[in-house]
Scaffold this motif. Structure first.
Motif, short mmCIF file in Angstrom:
data_model
loop_
_atom_site.label_atom_id
_atom_site.label_comp_id
_atom_site.label_asym_id
_atom_site.label_seq_id
_atom_site.Cartn_x
_atom_site.Cartn_y
_atom_site.Cartn_z
N VAL A 1 0.86 -1.18 0.00
CA VAL A 1 0.00 0.00 0.00
C VAL A 1 0.89 1.23 0.00
N LYS A 2 0.73 2.08 -1.00
CA LYS A 2 1.56 3.26 -1.17
C LYS A 2 0.70 4.52 -1.02
N LEU A 3 1.01 5.30 0.00
CA LEU A 3 0.30 6.56 0.21
C LEU A 3 0.94 7.60 -0.70
N ALA A 4 0.22 7.99 -1.74
CA ALA A 4 0.80 8.84 -2.77
C ALA A 4 -0.19 9.95 -3.15
N PRO A 5 0.30 11.00 -3.81
CA PRO A 5 -0.59 12.10 -4.19
C PRO A 5 -1.58 11.69 -5.26
N ALA A 6 -2.78 12.20 -5.17
CA ALA A 6 -3.74 12.03 -6.25
C ALA A 6 -3.16 12.67 -7.50
N GLY A 7 -3.35 12.02 -8.63
CA GLY A 7 -2.82 12.56 -9.88
C GLY A 7 -1.43 12.09 -10.23
N ILE A 8 -0.83 11.24 -9.39
CA ILE A 8 0.46 10.66 -9.72
C ILE A 8 0.28 9.74 -10.92
N THR A 9 1.34 9.53 -11.70
CA THR A 9 1.25 8.62 -12.83
C THR A 9 1.72 7.23 -12.42
N ALA A 10 1.40 6.25 -13.23
CA ALA A 10 1.84 4.88 -12.93
C ALA A 10 3.36 4.80 -12.96
N ARG A 11 3.99 5.50 -13.89
CA ARG A 11 5.45 5.45 -13.98
C ARG A 11 6.08 6.06 -12.71
N LEU B 1 8.45 -2.76 -17.93
CA LEU B 1 7.03 -2.41 -17.95
C LEU B 1 6.44 -2.60 -19.34
N ARG B 2 5.37 -3.38 -19.39
CA ARG B 2 4.64 -3.55 -20.64
C ARG B 2 3.21 -3.02 -20.55
N ALA B 3 2.57 -3.24 -19.39
CA ALA B 3 1.18 -2.85 -19.22
C ALA B 3 0.86 -2.76 -17.74
N TYR B 4 -0.29 -2.21 -17.43
CA TYR B 4 -0.71 -2.16 -16.03
C TYR B 4 -2.22 -2.04 -15.95
N LEU B 5 -2.75 -2.57 -14.84
CA LEU B 5 -4.16 -2.41 -14.52
C LEU B 5 -4.26 -1.22 -13.57
N LEU C 1 -3.91 -0.89 -19.48
CA LEU C 1 -3.27 0.15 -20.29
C LEU C 1 -1.84 -0.24 -20.64
N PRO C 2 -1.35 0.22 -21.79
CA PRO C 2 0.02 -0.10 -22.18
C PRO C 2 1.02 0.83 -21.50
N ALA C 3 2.31 0.45 -21.56
CA ALA C 3 3.36 1.27 -20.97
C ALA C 3 3.41 2.66 -21.60
N SER C 4 2.98 2.78 -22.83
CA SER C 4 2.99 4.08 -23.50
C SER C 4 2.03 5.07 -22.85
N LEU C 5 1.09 4.56 -22.04
CA LEU C 5 0.15 5.45 -21.32
C LEU C 5 0.42 5.44 -19.83
N ALA C 6 1.67 5.18 -19.44
CA ALA C 6 2.03 5.15 -18.02
C ALA C 6 2.26 6.54 -17.45
N ASP C 7 2.10 7.59 -18.27
CA ASP C 7 2.28 8.96 -17.78
C ASP C 7 0.96 9.70 -17.67
N VAL C 8 -0.15 8.95 -17.74
CA VAL C 8 -1.48 9.55 -17.53
C VAL C 8 -1.73 9.63 -16.03
#
Length: 563
Positions: free
Chosen positions: A408-418, A434-438, A447-454
């Motif tokens: 469990v990671k306490l992190a800011p809202a709006g952080i990206t997956a990367r 990294l290839r993908a993530y849920l 989502l693919p790794a190419s969208l890990a900065d959303v």
């Protein structure tokens, strides 16, 4: 009137010696009465009483179910349908043969699948005596960061190895281990419950306004503004109820377990503040049955709150789920609290106006209540300033899969997956890229790794066919078969569908059969997913097709010429 042998002609009528249907055995009835003791026989306590029976006997027999129906003055059909609906109730067959004395459940949901659940399952079935131990598959146990996970009896073993499980069974170490948590005395020494006393003393008028200013949202998945929800329920006529939703069954989600196992009184204080501000007549705390160690701990801590006078006896009632993912949906949870099958209700009316026992009901997630004290003590500006890229507040991300440091990671809202992976999880696991993530557990899409900065927050992922939900992030690498991942997720939805509506019940089963057949037809599977999304009653069926739709949209290359 002709003749003298008719029913109305003076002849003797030959009636039945017993009522129709299954007969109640006097011995079984005496056993049920002794077990229930002076507990109320209310219909809403049916699931609690079924747990009592199963805990005592190790299973549920037809003779005891019939006796329980008699004692509670319920139709036998009502008791049997509830007992057979929930996965954790073991209803024996008509011949009365009980199951083996020990049950080992191996989680086969996505994070545990990645960690070798299939191998663990095979080795346990090979190494344990089936006459003494039955080994079953099970859905997510909320221990994804310690995958693979399993339970031996009621004890969680994670990460699980065949040796550790077999040793626990051999040593009869099958009871849950209590979590190391902050108890009432320690919590009060840190200032706990002073805020509750201040609110009860009259400082409550601006509580809702401060929560709204902080933009606190429901963190169970829907993201509805908390202050607004409290306002809506407070405006309804009394009596009103509060239901705490601690039935996190979404594969990849374990933040509620973390909150409750470490700092339970922060959640309880938030709930009691909500109760006072909204004008709640009783609180029902619905906890999933996969967390028995937390159930025992909460029961003891609530009793301690009653002993010191912080809460009236019976005001805060702990209820135990029975193994049904669907009960994370608020109306299905309410049905379960009422002692019924967990079938989602049609809406409207919404539970804020017609909820538990037909009364206005406030439903809040564990993490939502966890933040109430901090926001009120530190201020709305403090909480709202914690996010990134214009998003506000903290989020508890459940991160599992191919990272060095899951948890469990306490992190800011709006952080990206990367950013989440690199800053909070120590990067990708050794040898993985990294290839993908849920982004939102099983139902949130892929989502693919190419969208890990959303940015990961409410409303940011919908343009890509996903949503953040309960903030359960499962990280996948180039070594993972995305088709196998999607099939695992669809099998989960098939098993967990309540069966009430045809699009979900039949649609998930059909999708699995088509996926298992070999070549995937994106057009056919996409049409099926669309029907489920548009016609299902609740979010389970509506989101079940998301993994498929995301693969077709973001990973078309894996279907080119694939069998």
């Amino acid at each position: 009137m002709k003749g003298d042998g008719g029913r109305l002609g003076g002849g003797e009528r030959r009636g039945r010696a017993t009522p129709r249907g299954r007969q109640v055995e006097p011995g079984a009835l005496a056993e049920v009465r002794a077990l229930l003791g002076d507990r109320p026989r209310r219909a809403d306590l049916l699931i609690e009483h079924l747990h009592l029976l199963q805990d005592e006997c190790g299973h549920l027999s037809a003779r005891h179910l019939a006796a329980l129906a008699e004692e509670m003055r319920l139709p036998q059909a009502a008791v049997f349908e509830v007992a057979t609906f929930y996965a954790h109730f073991d209803v024996v067959k008509e011949d009365g043969t009980p199951p083996p004395p020990v049950t080992v459940r191996v989680c086969d949901s996505i994070s545990c699948m990645l960690a070798g659940a299939e191998t663990l399952l095979t080795e346990l079935r090979r190494g344990l005596d089936p006459k003494e131990v039955r080994v079953r598959r099970a859905p997510c146990m909320g221990a994804c960061d310690r995958a693979p996970a399993c339970t031996a009896g009621r004890r969680l073993i994670a990460p699980a190895t065949p040796e550790a499980v077999m040793d626990a069974v051999a040593a009869d170490e099958l009871d849950p281990e209590p979590p190391a948590h902050i108890g009432l005395a320690a919590y009060r020494n840190m200032g706990g419950y002073r805020l509750l006393e201040a609110v009860r003393g009259g400082a409550r008028d601006d509580v809702i306004a401060r929560l709204s200013a902080a933009e606190l949202r429901g963190l169970g998945g829907a993201g509805f503004p908390t202050g607004r929800k409290w306002e809506i329920v407070a405006a309804q006529p009394a009596p009103r109820y509060l239901c705490i939703n601690a039935d996190e069954g979404e594969p990849g989600t374990f933040k509620d377990r973390h909150c409750l196992a470490s700092d339970p009184h922060r959640v309880l204080e938030g709930a009691l503040i909500a109760a006072h501000v909204v004008g709640i007549d009783r609180i029902y705390f619905y906890l999933r049955d996969e967390y028995p160690e937390i159930h025992a701990m909460l029961a003891a801590e609530i009793a301690e709150l009653e002993r010191v006078g912080l809460v009236a006896p019976g005001f805060l009632e702990l209820r135990r789920g029975a193994g049904a993912y669907i009960c994370g949906e608020e109306s299905a949870m309410i049905e379960s609290i009422e002692g019924k099958r967990g079938l989602p209700r049609h809406r409207p009316p919404y539970v804020a106006s017609v909820g538990l026992f037909g009364r206005p009901t406030l439903v809040n997630n564990v993490e939502t209540l966890f933040w109430v004290r901090d926001i009120l003590e530190k201020g709305a500006d403090w909480f709202a300033s914690q996010g990134r890229r214009g998003h506000k507040g903290f989020r508890s991300f459940s991160v599992s899969g191919r990272v060095r440091e899951p948890g469990v990671k306490l992190a800011p809202a709006g952080i990206t997956a990367r950013e989440l992976i690199e800053e909070f999880c120590g990067g990708m696991a050794e040898g993985h890229r990294l290839r993908a993530y849920l982004p939102g557990g099983a139902s949130g899409g892929i989502l693919p790794a190419s969208l890990a900065d959303v940015p990961l927050d409410f409303g940011t992922l919908e343009p890509y066919g996903c949503f953040v939900g309960s903030h359960a992030v499962v990280v996948l690498s180039e070594r993972d078969d995305l088709r196998a991942v999607a099939l695992n997720l669809l099998r989960f939805f098939t098993e967990e569908s309540c069966g009430q509506c045809t699009p979900c019940r039949a649609g998930t089963e059909k999708a699995v059969r088509l996926m298992e057949a070999g070549r995937w037809d994106p057009s056919l599977l996409g049409e099926l997913a669309q029907v489920m999304a548009e016609a299902s009653i609740c979010g389970l069926g509506q989101a079940a097709g998301n993994p498929l739709l995301c693969l077709f949209r973001h990973f078309p290359e894996i279907f080119e010429g694939a069998e």
